[in-house]
Design an enzyme around this catalytic site. Structure first.
Site, PDB file in Angstrom:
ATOM      1  N   SER A  45       0.866  -1.186   0.000  1.00  0.00           N
ATOM      2  CA  SER A  45       0.000   0.000   0.000  1.00  0.00           C
ATOM      3  C   SER A  45       0.897   1.229   0.000  1.00  0.00           C
ATOM      4  O   SER A  45       1.000   1.961   0.967  1.00  0.00           O
ATOM      5  CB  SER A  45      -0.917  -0.007   1.221  1.00  0.00           C
ATOM      6  OG  SER A  45      -0.179   0.063   2.413  1.00  0.00           O
ATOM      7  N   HIS A 158      -3.365  -6.154   2.515  1.00  0.00           N
ATOM      8  CA  HIS A 158      -2.468  -7.164   3.078  1.00  0.00           C
ATOM      9  C   HIS A 158      -3.129  -8.520   3.302  1.00  0.00           C
ATOM     10  O   HIS A 158      -2.500  -9.453   3.787  1.00  0.00           O
ATOM     11  CB  HIS A 158      -1.866  -6.678   4.407  1.00  0.00           C
ATOM     12  CG  HIS A 158      -0.950  -5.501   4.234  1.00  0.00           C
ATOM     13  ND1 HIS A 158      -0.470  -4.769   5.285  1.00  0.00           N
ATOM     14  CD2 HIS A 158      -0.422  -4.934   3.116  1.00  0.00           C
ATOM     15  CE1 HIS A 158       0.308  -3.788   4.831  1.00  0.00           C
ATOM     16  NE2 HIS A 158       0.345  -3.873   3.524  1.00  0.00           N
ATOM     17  N   GLU A 167      -4.692  -2.457   9.166  1.00  0.00           N
ATOM     18  CA  GLU A 167      -3.952  -2.963  10.326  1.00  0.00           C
ATOM     19  C   GLU A 167      -4.649  -2.657  11.641  1.00  0.00           C
ATOM     20  O   GLU A 167      -4.961  -1.503  11.927  1.00  0.00           O
ATOM     21  CB  GLU A 167      -2.547  -2.339  10.351  1.00  0.00           C
ATOM     22  CG  GLU A 167      -1.785  -2.636   9.071  1.00  0.00           C
ATOM     23  CD  GLU A 167      -0.442  -1.916   8.976  1.00  0.00           C
ATOM     24  OE1 GLU A 167       0.079  -1.457  10.010  1.00  0.00           O
ATOM     25  OE2 GLU A 167       0.070  -1.819   7.856  1.00  0.00           O
ATOM     26  N   GLU A 208       1.574  -9.516   7.085  1.00  0.00           N
ATOM     27  CA  GLU A 208       2.394  -9.088   8.221  1.00  0.00           C
ATOM     28  C   GLU A 208       2.205 -10.009   9.425  1.00  0.00           C
ATOM     29  O   GLU A 208       2.604  -9.673  10.547  1.00  0.00           O
ATOM     30  CB  GLU A 208       2.088  -7.628   8.577  1.00  0.00           C
ATOM     31  CG  GLU A 208       2.479  -6.695   7.419  1.00  0.00           C
ATOM     32  CD  GLU A 208       2.372  -5.222   7.752  1.00  0.00           C
ATOM     33  OE1 GLU A 208       1.858  -4.875   8.831  1.00  0.00           O
ATOM     34  OE2 GLU A 208       2.828  -4.414   6.924  1.00  0.00           O
ATOM     35  N   ASP A 245      -4.005   1.255  11.610  1.00  0.00           N
ATOM     36  CA  ASP A 245      -3.583   1.853  10.346  1.00  0.00           C
ATOM     37  C   ASP A 245      -4.624   1.475   9.297  1.00  0.00           C
ATOM     38  O   ASP A 245      -4.494   0.444   8.649  1.00  0.00           O
ATOM     39  CB  ASP A 245      -2.193   1.362   9.927  1.00  0.00           C
ATOM     40  CG  ASP A 245      -1.782   1.954   8.578  1.00  0.00           C
ATOM     41  OD1 ASP A 245      -2.513   2.833   8.064  1.00  0.00           O
ATOM     42  OD2 ASP A 245      -0.738   1.534   8.030  1.00  0.00           O
ATOM     43  N   GLU A 289      -3.050   5.784  12.279  1.00  0.00           N
ATOM     44  CA  GLU A 289      -2.175   6.144  11.152  1.00  0.00           C
ATOM     45  C   GLU A 289      -3.003   6.142   9.869  1.00  0.00           C
ATOM     46  O   GLU A 289      -3.843   5.252   9.681  1.00  0.00           O
ATOM     47  CB  GLU A 289      -1.067   5.080  11.095  1.00  0.00           C
ATOM     48  CG  GLU A 289      -0.193   5.114   9.866  1.00  0.00           C
ATOM     49  CD  GLU A 289       0.731   3.883   9.832  1.00  0.00           C
ATOM     50  OE1 GLU A 289       1.009   3.286  10.894  1.00  0.00           O
ATOM     51  OE2 GLU A 289       1.154   3.510   8.728  1.00  0.00           O
ATOM     52  N   ASP A 316       1.572   8.462   7.199  1.00  0.00           N
ATOM     53  CA  ASP A 316       2.445   7.525   6.476  1.00  0.00           C
ATOM     54  C   ASP A 316       2.443   7.908   4.996  1.00  0.00           C
ATOM     55  O   ASP A 316       3.318   8.648   4.543  1.00  0.00           O
ATOM     56  CB  ASP A 316       1.944   6.092   6.710  1.00  0.00           C
ATOM     57  CG  ASP A 316       2.661   5.056   5.862  1.00  0.00           C
ATOM     58  OD1 ASP A 316       3.703   5.392   5.267  1.00  0.00           O
ATOM     59  OD2 ASP A 316       2.192   3.898   5.777  1.00  0.00           O
ATOM     60  N   LYS A 341       9.804   5.113   7.187  1.00  0.00           N
ATOM     61  CA  LYS A 341      10.190   3.934   6.404  1.00  0.00           C
ATOM     62  C   LYS A 341      11.378   4.326   5.538  1.00  0.00           C
ATOM     63  O   LYS A 341      11.243   5.191   4.655  1.00  0.00           O
ATOM     64  CB  LYS A 341       9.036   3.501   5.506  1.00  0.00           C
ATOM     65  CG  LYS A 341       7.813   2.953   6.249  1.00  0.00           C
ATOM     66  CD  LYS A 341       6.630   2.878   5.286  1.00  0.00           C
ATOM     67  CE  LYS A 341       5.482   2.052   5.846  1.00  0.00           C
ATOM     68  NZ  LYS A 341       4.233   2.264   5.057  1.00  0.00           N
ATOM     69  N   HIS A 369       8.603  -1.258   9.412  1.00  0.00           N
ATOM     70  CA  HIS A 369       8.883  -2.244   8.359  1.00  0.00           C
ATOM     71  C   HIS A 369       8.009  -1.952   7.143  1.00  0.00           C
ATOM     72  O   HIS A 369       7.246  -0.989   7.140  1.00  0.00           O
ATOM     73  CB  HIS A 369       8.571  -3.648   8.895  1.00  0.00           C
ATOM     74  CG  HIS A 369       7.097  -3.849   9.181  1.00  0.00           C
ATOM     75  ND1 HIS A 369       6.518  -5.080   9.371  1.00  0.00           N
ATOM     76  CD2 HIS A 369       6.063  -2.946   9.312  1.00  0.00           C
ATOM     77  CE1 HIS A 369       5.223  -4.931   9.593  1.00  0.00           C
ATOM     78  NE2 HIS A 369       4.928  -3.660   9.568  1.00  0.00           N
ATOM     79  N   LYS A 392       7.015  -0.261  14.473  1.00  0.00           N
ATOM     80  CA  LYS A 392       5.902  -1.047  13.930  1.00  0.00           C
ATOM     81  C   LYS A 392       6.534  -2.115  13.065  1.00  0.00           C
ATOM     82  O   LYS A 392       7.149  -1.799  12.047  1.00  0.00           O
ATOM     83  CB  LYS A 392       5.001  -0.108  13.135  1.00  0.00           C
ATOM     84  CG  LYS A 392       3.947  -0.806  12.324  1.00  0.00           C
ATOM     85  CD  LYS A 392       2.975   0.192  11.741  1.00  0.00           C
ATOM     86  CE  LYS A 392       3.000   0.108  10.238  1.00  0.00           C
ATOM     87  NZ  LYS A 392       1.758   0.590   9.596  1.00  0.00           N
TER      88      LYS A 392
HETATM   89  P1  PGA Z   1       3.034  -1.303   3.110  1.00  0.00           P
HETATM   90  O1  PGA Z   1       2.135  -1.222   4.412  1.00  0.00           O
HETATM   91  O2  PGA Z   1       4.393  -1.707   3.497  1.00  0.00           O
HETATM   92  O3  PGA Z   1       2.296  -2.316   2.272  1.00  0.00           O
HETATM   93  O4  PGA Z   1       2.986   0.083   2.497  1.00  0.00           O
HETATM   94  C1  PGA Z   1       2.582  -0.707   5.623  1.00  0.00           C
HETATM   95  C2  PGA Z   1       1.843   0.535   6.012  1.00  0.00           C
HETATM   96  O5  PGA Z   1       0.935   1.018   5.302  1.00  0.00           O
HETATM   97  O6  PGA Z   1       2.144   1.098   7.061  1.00  0.00           O
HETATM   98 ZN    ZN Z   2       0.635   2.800   6.905  1.00  0.00          ZN
END
Ligand code: PGA
Ligand code: ZN
Length: 436
Positions: A45, A158, A167, A208, A245, A289, A316, A341, A369, A392
């Site tokens: 995502s 996911h 999430e 995840e 999230d 988030e 994010d 990230k 991650h 996270k």
């Molecule tokens: P992604 O998801 O690594 O698939 O982008 C993680 C997130 O959205 O925090």
């Molecule tokens: Zn996110």
């Protein structure tokens, strides 16, 4: 400069990530014989303003997802320019790679190529000094173990579950140490598994490592988590809270938030904020988030104005670890925390710069991650080095997630009495999570 930490070799290898898709591992060799590697993760995502992950696009090889172009960029374009330089010149080398790429989003060489080198370099420099990575990157002040956000129910992009929200995480902030937080989390995860099993729901896991059952609604996910926390013997809100999230960009379409999977209809930005407000009143939620979409800057500011004094509002996809967007977010009060990230921006140096901005603004930050991961535990050391007290890194199973948790357990053990646990910046957690 000590001559032995000069770079002798830089080589990339095409490996596979936790979803079975190609990614890069880069190994840096120094003249003193040090060899250190780092592997690059990959999101599903992804934010539209993330640095570019260069893929080959050759349909007959890995469905276009091969990374041989990025590999060649490491071996043939970047490597020759790095040979002979001091591996500890992190900022200078990261800058050189950005200049060599020449684009604003690393589209030419690939953020996957550049980040692999950047991380391997840091590891090699640390190893040559016989220092753990967290101490090399964070200095003598690096002693804080992060509160983990553990993603126990997976939806959105996911998993094929019935959840629109991506999430549903638990945060064991009431634990006295990171090792205790792992126990709280693991016991709750196992209790959740039993609950799902008793209700005839699937205990298969998503990308995840969280469960991905067919639930009736997004609310049911929160209710199940609260029940699991209690069943494991903990008090929701005091020992363990919930973090979300939704990854709202993934269900945003033509100006509306479409809660299609859970059949909750279409909502405006204001209606989503009202929904979150009602959840914050009903459930022990401490962090949300990407509650809204990546281009909904106004909505984000409204949500932060309404809920930001009670809970953490994390950006994010809207901030993509990019100092440019974080600066705008700070001036517009878009959030009160940023997700961090490394591969969204593409170098260690720029990631540290993004975190520095968060610190100056009094924001929280969460080292994270990606949904596609490897066994590399770089972010565990990085989270301790940066000292924000939040990470996270997925659920309580799947070894690419556990690799980070297990590394944090090692770090806590190594720090001994000097170790701290808990958030150090941003919105305070309920009760006693602010340990020294
Ligand atoms: P992604 O998801 O690594 O698939 O982008 C993680 C997130 O959205 O925090
Ligand atoms: Zn996110």
């Amino acid at each position: 400069m000590s001559s032995d930490t000069r770079i002798q070799s830089v080589r990339a290898l095409e490996i596979l990530d936790s979803r079975g898709f190609p990614t890069l591992r880069v190994t840096v060799g120094l003249e003193d014989g040090t060899l250190a590697s780092a592997s690059v993760p990959s999101g599903a995502s992804t934010g539209e303003n993330e640095a570019v992950e260069l893929r080959d696009g050759e349909a007959r090889r890995y469905g276009g997802k091969g990374v041989r172009k990025a590999l060649a960029n490491v071996n043939e374009v970047i490597a020759p320019r790095l040979i002979g330089l001091d591996a500890s010149a992190q900022a200078r080398i990261d800058r050189m790679m950005c200049d060599l790429d020449g684009t604003a989003n690393k589209a030419k060489l690939g953020a996957n190529a550049i980040l692999g080198v950047s991380q391997a370099l840091a590891r090699a420099a640390a190893q040559a000094r016989r220092m753990p990575l967290y101490a090399y990157l964070g200095g003598v002040g690096a002693h804080r173990l992060p509160v983990p956000m553990m993603n126990v129910l997976n939806g959105g992009k996911h998993a094929d579950s019935s959840l629109d929200f991506q999430e549903f995480m638990i945060e064991p902030h009431g634990a006295s140490s990171f090792a205790e937080a792992m126990r709280y989390g693991s016991e709750t995860f196992q209790a959740l598994k039993k609950l799902l099993h008793e209700r005839g729901l699937s205990t298969a896991v998503g990308d995840e490592g969280g469960f991905a059952p067919a639930l009736a609604s997004n609310e049911e996910a929160c209710e199940l988590i609260v029940a699991a926390i209690e069943r494991a013997g903990y008090q929701p809100g005091r020992d363990i809270s919930i973090a979300l999230d939704p990854a709202a960009s993934s269900f945003y379409d033509e100006g509306e938030y479409r809660l299609t999977r859970s059949r909750q209809g279409n909502k405006t930005s204001a209606q989503m904020i009202a929904l979150y407000r009602s959840w914050v009143e009903r459930y022990p939620i401490v962090s949300i988030e990407d509650g809204l979409a990546e281009n909904d800057w106004e909505g984000f500011s409204a949500m932060t104005a309404e809920l930001g004094d009670r809970i953490q509002i994390v950006g994010d996809d809207i901030l993509v670890t990019n100092p440019r967007f974080i600066r705008r977010g700070i001036s517009e009060r878009t959030c009160n925390a940023a997700l961090i990230k490394l591969n969204q921006i593409g170098t260690v140096t720029e990631t540290v710069e993004a975190i520095e901005l968060c610190r100056q603004a009094g924001w929280g930050f969460v080292v994270s991650h990606r949904s596609g991961e490897t066994e590399d535990s770089f972010i565990a050391d990085f989270a301790v080095a940066m000292g924000g007290g939040q990470i996270k890194t997925g659920s309580l199973c799947r070894s690419e997630r556990m690799a980070k948790y297990n590394r944090l357990l090692e770090i806590e053990e190594a720090l001994g009495e000097g170790a701290g646990y808990g958030r150090s910046a941003g919105i305070a957690l309920p009760q006693s999570a602010m340990n020294p």
